[in-house]
Design an enzyme around this catalytic site. Structure first.
Site, short mmCIF file in Angstrom:
data_model
loop_
_atom_site.label_atom_id
_atom_site.label_comp_id
_atom_site.label_asym_id
_atom_site.label_seq_id
_atom_site.Cartn_x
_atom_site.Cartn_y
_atom_site.Cartn_z
N GLY A 203 0.88 -1.29 0.07
CA GLY A 203 -0.21 -0.02 0.02
C GLY A 203 0.86 1.27 0.22
O GLY A 203 0.59 2.14 -0.99
N GLU A 223 5.43 4.88 6.38
CA GLU A 223 5.86 3.88 7.30
C GLU A 223 5.35 2.61 6.84
O GLU A 223 4.17 2.19 7.14
CB GLU A 223 5.40 4.42 8.90
N CYS A 260 4.70 -2.89 13.97
CA CYS A 260 5.67 -2.64 13.11
C CYS A 260 7.05 -2.75 13.56
O CYS A 260 8.31 -2.76 13.18
CB CYS A 260 5.63 -1.19 12.20
P1 NAP Z 1 -2.71 -1.63 4.08
O1 NAP Z 1 -3.41 -2.70 3.45
O2 NAP Z 1 -1.65 -0.93 3.62
O3 NAP Z 1 -3.93 -0.18 4.15
C1 NAP Z 1 -3.74 0.73 4.84
C2 NAP Z 1 -4.71 2.02 4.22
O4 NAP Z 1 -3.99 2.25 3.06
C3 NAP Z 1 -5.92 1.62 4.12
O5 NAP Z 1 -6.81 2.68 4.22
C4 NAP Z 1 -5.98 1.34 2.72
O6 NAP Z 1 -7.30 1.57 2.16
C5 NAP Z 1 -5.01 2.06 2.01
N1 NAP Z 1 -4.46 1.41 0.54
C6 NAP Z 1 -3.93 0.23 0.70
N2 NAP Z 1 -3.19 0.09 -0.69
C7 NAP Z 1 -3.69 1.24 -1.43
C8 NAP Z 1 -3.55 1.66 -2.52
N3 NAP Z 1 -2.77 1.05 -3.46
N4 NAP Z 1 -3.84 2.97 -2.86
C9 NAP Z 1 -4.68 3.79 -1.96
N5 NAP Z 1 -4.66 3.53 -0.89
C10 NAP Z 1 -4.26 2.22 -0.18
O7 NAP Z 1 -2.63 -2.05 5.61
P2 NAP Z 1 -3.57 -2.62 6.55
O8 NAP Z 1 -5.15 -2.77 6.00
O9 NAP Z 1 -3.34 -1.92 7.80
O10 NAP Z 1 -2.88 -4.20 6.88
C11 NAP Z 1 -2.79 -4.97 5.67
C12 NAP Z 1 -1.21 -5.53 5.79
O11 NAP Z 1 -0.38 -4.53 6.11
C13 NAP Z 1 -1.13 -6.42 7.01
O12 NAP Z 1 -1.31 -7.84 6.85
C14 NAP Z 1 0.46 -6.30 7.51
O13 NAP Z 1 1.06 -7.07 6.58
C15 NAP Z 1 0.63 -5.13 7.06
N6 NAP Z 1 0.66 -3.82 8.06
C16 NAP Z 1 1.78 -3.23 8.46
C17 NAP Z 1 1.94 -2.33 9.67
C18 NAP Z 1 3.08 -1.28 9.79
O14 NAP Z 1 3.14 -1.19 10.87
N7 NAP Z 1 3.88 -1.10 8.84
C19 NAP Z 1 0.62 -1.81 10.25
C20 NAP Z 1 -0.35 -2.69 9.66
C21 NAP Z 1 -0.38 -3.26 8.73
P3 NAP Z 1 -8.40 0.20 1.80
O15 NAP Z 1 -8.39 -0.78 2.95
O16 NAP Z 1 -9.58 0.63 1.76
O17 NAP Z 1 -7.90 -0.53 0.53
#
Ligand code: NAP
Length: 484
Positions: A203, A223, A260
């Site tokens: 993302g 991040e 994270c």
């Molecule tokens: P995510 O999928 O990266 O999503 C975070 C936010 O970004 C959501 O609002 C999502 O919207 C948006 N988003 C995601 N891809 C996008 C794109 N291509 N364009 C525009 N907006 C986008 O993270 P998550 O839902 O929190 O968790 C998914 C995975 O992320 C977990 O399984 C884990 O591996 C990882 N994670 C990492 C951290 C860290 O601290 N670095 C924290 C949480 C999660 P939508 O959901 O509406 O698409």
């Protein structure tokens, strides 16, 4: 409301908000904090239902969110963060006179903030990104995280109440719901001046790439997490292997591994304590009470990640997880340093209670591992005092790889304070010069402007001769609170 209308309103609000006195911005942040506290149990219960996070953890996180708002209120009030710097005019300088130059940081304009799933308060609606942007003077367009929409609405209303109570435009903070398509539109909008994001690599990188393709590129502070390696040195390992295993297990298990800063990689020496360390670590991970993860998607991603890693060449399964739809059971694997060095995929974050132990032979091995390491939020070294000093060159290499270098202790648990860095080289973040936690997070939402030979009447208070805000300023190279 269309996104164009949202940005038009934000641009109008910016014209007012950027001129508001620092003390009024501080007052807004303190009022938001008070409004959040007033939401009481309703907020905690709602977040608990939406995220599966235990109430005790959510109570702590709410406290942290309130202190973050207060920290940024103090910073805005105090004013030195603006880096006010004055070079007084030298009209008689030869061969050419020097003009009067006055520099300070000013807010960027409307910014887009993405909430994180794993911190429904502290990295979400009124979290650190919002608090630091508002303290800097930027209106916020907040993209709700779909994992906790009701929690987000409650906090949004608290912010609106605070804006009303402070007599500020409601569009200083706007709340937008929707999927990735809406997120992309927000990032592409010409009125957006910066983006802050916490979440997955996929993302964060997609958002960063999109921002770079805009006709006017903007900074993206994404991040994206990391594996936060712990390097255990031989003497320490020999002396305390069981305690170290216990300490590592606690950190891996914290919050079902959904931090994270979770330590997903541990370097341990090959010696006569290796087996007992691994056994103790495995037992501690297996015997801990199990908990639900944030949602089914994160849970299935976790097991997918573990299985992919366990299938990699040379990886030995030590604790295979009992797969569940929502419960995140811990997993543990081992690999030799030589195998680890050959496979970049073994550096990928598995978001959940998993860690990979890499066994090594000598300090030279650790140096090679450190060289190979991708950018991290944190790196940790555990050693006796004398071996930490002997391993100075390892620390030197690790310094180039992370935003926070720990000598002892665990990486989970990020202090919200003045000296904290929660950032690091890519792929941990998209901008290694910044932090998303602590006082310096405010700098992400500001840029420097120099006023040259400006009439006194047009200067911001921070740069006026009599220093009406009584802030620290650099005048002709010296830090002082003096008037000119
Ligand atoms: P995510 O999928 O990266 O999503 C975070 C936010 O970004 C959501 O609002 C999502 O919207 C948006 N988003 C995601 N891809 C996008 C794109 N291509 N364009 C525009 N907006 C986008 O993270 P998550 O839902 O929190 O968790 C998914 C995975 O992320 C977990 O399984 C884990 O591996 C990882 N994670 C990492 C951290 C860290 O601290 N670095 C924290 C949480 C999660 P939508 O959901 O509406 O698409």
């Amino acid at each position: 409301m269309s996104l164009n209308q949202v940005f038009d309103k934000a641009a109008e609000a910016f014209k007012v908000y950027k001129k508001v006195a620092a003390s009024e911005k501080a007052n807004l942040l303190r009022t938001i904090a008070a409004e959040i506290e007033q939401l009481g149990d309703e907020l905690l219960q709602t977040a608990h239902q939406e995220s599966n996070l235990p109430l005790a953890r959510l109570t702590g996180e709410r406290g942290r969110t309130v202190s973050q708002l207060q920290l940024f209120a103090s910073l805005a009030d105090e004013g030195t963060w603006t880096e006010a710097t004055i070079d007084t005019a030298l009209p008689d300088r030869q061969p050419a006179p020097r003009p009067d130059l006055r520099r300070m940081l000013v807010p960027l304009g409307p910014v887009v903030i993405f909430g994180a799933s794993n911190f429904p308060f502290a990295f979400s609606t009124a979290g650190g990104d919002t608090a630091s942007a508002l303290a800097a003077g930027c209106p916020v367009i907040y993209k709700e995280h779909p994992g906790h929409p009701k929690t987000s609405q409650l906090v949004y209303k608290a912010i609106q109440n605070a804006l009303q109570a402070c007599g500020l435009p409601e569009a200083v903070f706007q709340h937008v719901s929707g999927g990735a398509d809406i997120g992309q539109e927000l990032v592409k909008h010409p009125e957006a001046k910066a983006v802050a994001f916490t979440g997955s690599y996929k993302g964060g990188k997609a958002i960063f790439d999109q921002a770079c393709q805009r006709p006017q590129p903007i900074p993206v502070y994404a991040e994206m997490g990391s594996v936060n390696p712990i390097f255990i040195l031989p003497e320490k390992a020999e002396a305390e292997s069981k305690q170290l295993a216990g300490q590592a297990a606690q950190s891996v298990l914290l919050g079902v591994g959904q931090f994270c800063t979770n330590p997903g990689l541990i370097f341990y020496p090959e010696n006569d304590t290796t087996e007992s360390f691994l056994q103790e670590l495995s037992e501690k991970l297996e015997s801990a009470p199990t908990n639900k993860m944030l949602h089914e998607g994160i849970c299935s991603n976790y097991y997918k990640g573990v299985n992919q890693l366990l299938a990699a060449g040379g990886v030995e399964k030590l604790l295979a997880p009992d797969e569940d739809v929502l419960v995140g059971n811990a997993a543990l694997a081992k690999v030799s340093l030589e195998q680890w060095l050959q496979n970049e995929a073994l550096q990928e974050e598995v978001f959940g209670p998993f860690t990979l132990v890499v066994t090594y032979h000598g300090l030279e091995d650790l140096e090679r591992a450190a060289e190979k390491l991708q950018g991290q939020l944190t790196c940790t070294v555990w050693g006796t005092t004398s071996e930490l000093i002997q391993a100075g060159s390892l620390a030197d290499t690790l310094r180039e790889k992370c935003g926070r270098l720990l000598f002892g202790g665990v990486p989970t648990g990020v202090e919200v304070s003045y000296a904290m860095t929660h950032g690091g080289p890519f792929p941990a973040t998209t901008d290694s010069r910044s932090t998303s936690v602590g006082a310096y997070a405010i700098k992400r939402f500001a840029r420097p402007v120099t006023f040259q030979s400006a009439p006194a009447e047009l200067l911001p208070q921070e740069l006026q001769d009599d220093n009406p805000l009584s802030i620290w300023r650099t005048i002709d190279g010296k830090l002082t609170k003096d008037n000119i």
